[in-house]
Write an enzyme that holds these catalytic residues in place. Sequence first.
Site, PDB file in Angstrom:
ATOM      1  N   THR A  70     -12.384 -23.206  28.314  1.00  0.00           N
ATOM      2  CA  THR A  70     -11.340 -22.192  28.104  1.00  0.00           C
ATOM      3  C   THR A  70     -11.604 -21.417  26.824  1.00  0.00           C
ATOM      4  O   THR A  70     -11.554 -20.179  26.804  1.00  0.00           O
ATOM      5  CB  THR A  70      -9.952 -22.872  28.041  1.00  0.00           C
ATOM      6  OG1 THR A  70      -9.719 -23.525  29.293  1.00  0.00           O
ATOM      7  CG2 THR A  70      -8.849 -21.866  27.772  1.00  0.00           C
ATOM      8  N   ASN A 149     -14.565 -22.703  41.030  1.00  0.00           N
ATOM      9  CA  ASN A 149     -14.036 -24.068  40.916  1.00  0.00           C
ATOM     10  C   ASN A 149     -13.266 -24.510  42.155  1.00  0.00           C
ATOM     11  O   ASN A 149     -13.304 -25.669  42.540  1.00  0.00           O
ATOM     12  CB  ASN A 149     -13.149 -24.198  39.676  1.00  0.00           C
ATOM     13  CG  ASN A 149     -12.190 -23.045  39.496  1.00  0.00           C
ATOM     14  OD1 ASN A 149     -12.591 -21.884  39.543  1.00  0.00           O
ATOM     15  ND2 ASN A 149     -10.934 -23.349  39.293  1.00  0.00           N
ATOM     16  N   GLN A 177     -18.452 -24.769  36.110  1.00  0.00           N
ATOM     17  CA  GLN A 177     -18.636 -25.641  37.277  1.00  0.00           C
ATOM     18  C   GLN A 177     -20.112 -25.791  37.641  1.00  0.00           C
ATOM     19  O   GLN A 177     -20.519 -26.782  38.232  1.00  0.00           O
ATOM     20  CB  GLN A 177     -17.871 -25.092  38.490  1.00  0.00           C
ATOM     21  CG  GLN A 177     -16.364 -25.188  38.363  1.00  0.00           C
ATOM     22  CD  GLN A 177     -15.859 -26.630  38.369  1.00  0.00           C
ATOM     23  OE1 GLN A 177     -16.518 -27.559  38.858  1.00  0.00           O
ATOM     24  NE2 GLN A 177     -14.672 -26.842  37.815  1.00  0.00           N
ATOM     25  N   GLY A 198     -17.962 -29.509  28.419  1.00  0.00           N
ATOM     26  CA  GLY A 198     -18.528 -30.852  28.434  1.00  0.00           C
ATOM     27  C   GLY A 198     -17.954 -31.768  29.509  1.00  0.00           C
ATOM     28  O   GLY A 198     -18.689 -32.513  30.161  1.00  0.00           O
ATOM     29  N   HIS A 199     -16.632 -31.706  29.722  1.00  0.00           N
ATOM     30  CA  HIS A 199     -16.021 -32.750  30.552  1.00  0.00           C
ATOM     31  C   HIS A 199     -16.291 -32.603  32.041  1.00  0.00           C
ATOM     32  O   HIS A 199     -15.933 -33.481  32.829  1.00  0.00           O
ATOM     33  CB  HIS A 199     -14.517 -32.873  30.263  1.00  0.00           C
ATOM     34  CG  HIS A 199     -13.663 -31.773  30.817  1.00  0.00           C
ATOM     35  ND1 HIS A 199     -12.831 -31.972  31.885  1.00  0.00           N
ATOM     36  CD2 HIS A 199     -13.480 -30.496  30.431  1.00  0.00           C
ATOM     37  CE1 HIS A 199     -12.168 -30.851  32.136  1.00  0.00           C
ATOM     38  NE2 HIS A 199     -12.551 -29.933  31.256  1.00  0.00           N
ATOM     39  N   THR A 235     -13.701 -27.271  10.984  1.00  0.00           N
ATOM     40  CA  THR A 235     -14.689 -28.345  10.840  1.00  0.00           C
ATOM     41  C   THR A 235     -15.251 -28.695  12.209  1.00  0.00           C
ATOM     42  O   THR A 235     -14.507 -28.895  13.171  1.00  0.00           O
ATOM     43  CB  THR A 235     -14.032 -29.587  10.196  1.00  0.00           C
ATOM     44  OG1 THR A 235     -13.514 -29.188   8.931  1.00  0.00           O
ATOM     45  CG2 THR A 235     -15.034 -30.719  10.023  1.00  0.00           C
ATOM     46  N   CYS A 323      -5.588 -26.970  37.233  1.00  0.00           N
ATOM     47  CA  CYS A 323      -4.621 -26.203  36.421  1.00  0.00           C
ATOM     48  C   CYS A 323      -3.412 -25.792  37.243  1.00  0.00           C
ATOM     49  O   CYS A 323      -2.313 -25.666  36.729  1.00  0.00           O
ATOM     50  CB  CYS A 323      -5.217 -24.919  35.868  1.00  0.00           C
ATOM     51  SG  CYS A 323      -6.941 -24.930  35.605  1.00  0.00           S
TER      52      CYS A 323
HETATM   53  N1  PLP Z   1     -13.840 -22.191  33.984  1.00  0.00           N
HETATM   54  C1  PLP Z   1     -13.914 -22.865  35.144  1.00  0.00           C
HETATM   55  C2  PLP Z   1     -14.658 -22.275  36.298  1.00  0.00           C
HETATM   56  C3  PLP Z   1     -13.308 -24.114  35.261  1.00  0.00           C
HETATM   57  O1  PLP Z   1     -13.389 -24.781  36.414  1.00  0.00           O
HETATM   58  C4  PLP Z   1     -12.611 -24.645  34.137  1.00  0.00           C
HETATM   59  C5  PLP Z   1     -11.916 -25.934  34.243  1.00  0.00           C
HETATM   60  O2  PLP Z   1     -11.550 -26.376  35.287  1.00  0.00           O
HETATM   61  C6  PLP Z   1     -12.584 -23.898  32.951  1.00  0.00           C
HETATM   62  C7  PLP Z   1     -13.204 -22.673  32.919  1.00  0.00           C
HETATM   63  C8  PLP Z   1     -11.893 -24.412  31.735  1.00  0.00           C
HETATM   64  O3  PLP Z   1     -12.656 -25.411  31.105  1.00  0.00           O
HETATM   65  P1  PLP Z   1     -11.975 -26.463  30.112  1.00  0.00           P
HETATM   66  O4  PLP Z   1     -11.204 -27.412  30.963  1.00  0.00           O
HETATM   67  O5  PLP Z   1     -13.125 -27.119  29.408  1.00  0.00           O
HETATM   68  O6  PLP Z   1     -11.119 -25.693  29.178  1.00  0.00           O
END
Ligand code: PLP
Length: 386
Positions: A70, A149, A177, A198-199, A235, A323
């Site tokens: 994000t 996504n 993704q 990362g996640h 930081t 989301c």
């Molecule tokens: N962009 C896409 C295509 C995503 O699928 C996501 C999260 O699902 C994001 C951005 C946001 O990433 P983050 O969860 O690391 O903020």
Amino acid sequence: MIYFDAAATTPVRPEVLAALAPLYTSDFGNPSSTHSAGETAARALDYARRTAADVLGVRPGDIVFTSGGTEADNLAIKGLALASPQGRHIVSSAVEHPAVLESLAYLQRFHGFRITLVPVDGTGRVDAAAVEAALTHDTTLCTIMTANNEVGTLQPVAEIAAACRARGIPFHTDAVQAAGWLPVSVTGTGIDAMSISGHKLGAPKGCGLLYVRGVLPLEPLLHGGGQERGRRSGTENVAGAVAMATALKLADQERQAAAPRAAKLRDYLIETVLDSVPGALLTGHRTDRLPGHASFCFPGTSGESVLLEAERAGVLCSSGSACAAGSDEPSAVLTAMGMDRETAQTAVRLSFPPSVRESEVALAARALSGAVERVRRLAGPAGTRS
Ligand code: PLP
């Protein structure tokens, strides 16, 4: 219970955990400190930057570590648009992640930018020629995601990036993704900026990166001590950066074997569900989609009920986007693809990591078919229509 929601998040890989653990305990210094603890942290951060840059085929100085996808999207879009000396127009697609769409809405509302969202076809794909046709002399940025996504569809980013480069228009792609599955080297592509989180690939939540080509001016979002060459003050999350880079490198090393294997399992999953569930619809592109991603609509059900039944049968999956979970509104991605609101409410996404076992895929397919059947049975005769 098997976890089939890797597009929402993934567990931290053991190799990543091993790499980041010392940075919380013995090597915890602040990379800006001049003493030896600071130097150790600075070295770790430098290693992370060089490692990530290597995978992307870019200069280490062009990597900005962020708190995730994000922030990377926000920094790319607002940062490039606001720093651009000219142009007040941005081109994007109708199926971008909210991190992109809301950044664009902010620029429109508060800074007077004009936004063109190029429509997609029934598979969720933008036409590269339509994106190219939307570029004007006033276009300051084009941003199109690498892979969606919700429906897994891959976008023709190479073609779009080349068209933008030919016109001198910066091109950003949200590869959040895609990064766990597809090559993310930008060498020779015309991609000027890329967001990664990362996640989604075995690092913890709260770490990510933005690649942005060094010659492009970038307005920072966070002002302060001038870390990350003044592009992102605060930081540094050294452990997060090391985790991110380690996970990205592992994904890059493994993808050649992992992606075709996963694509076969995905195809098996899609075929089994389409064969065994009357009226099931695949959403997204049949083949040009993320290897670990299958998404469907099941007319005559509600997506939420199917998820509950699937969980009872031992499979955790989602309605399409973490989301938007719990929202009554149908998916904006599916409606942009031309799906009616009622069908869009029946969306289910199964997404798995490269480490998935065949037996898990078979179980997920059975559980999902069974879940849809139960939901339709409970809904009565109206629910059995397809
Ligand atoms: N962009 C896409 C295509 C995503 O699928 C996501 C999260 O699902 C994001 C951005 C946001 O990433 P983050 O969860 O690391 O903020």
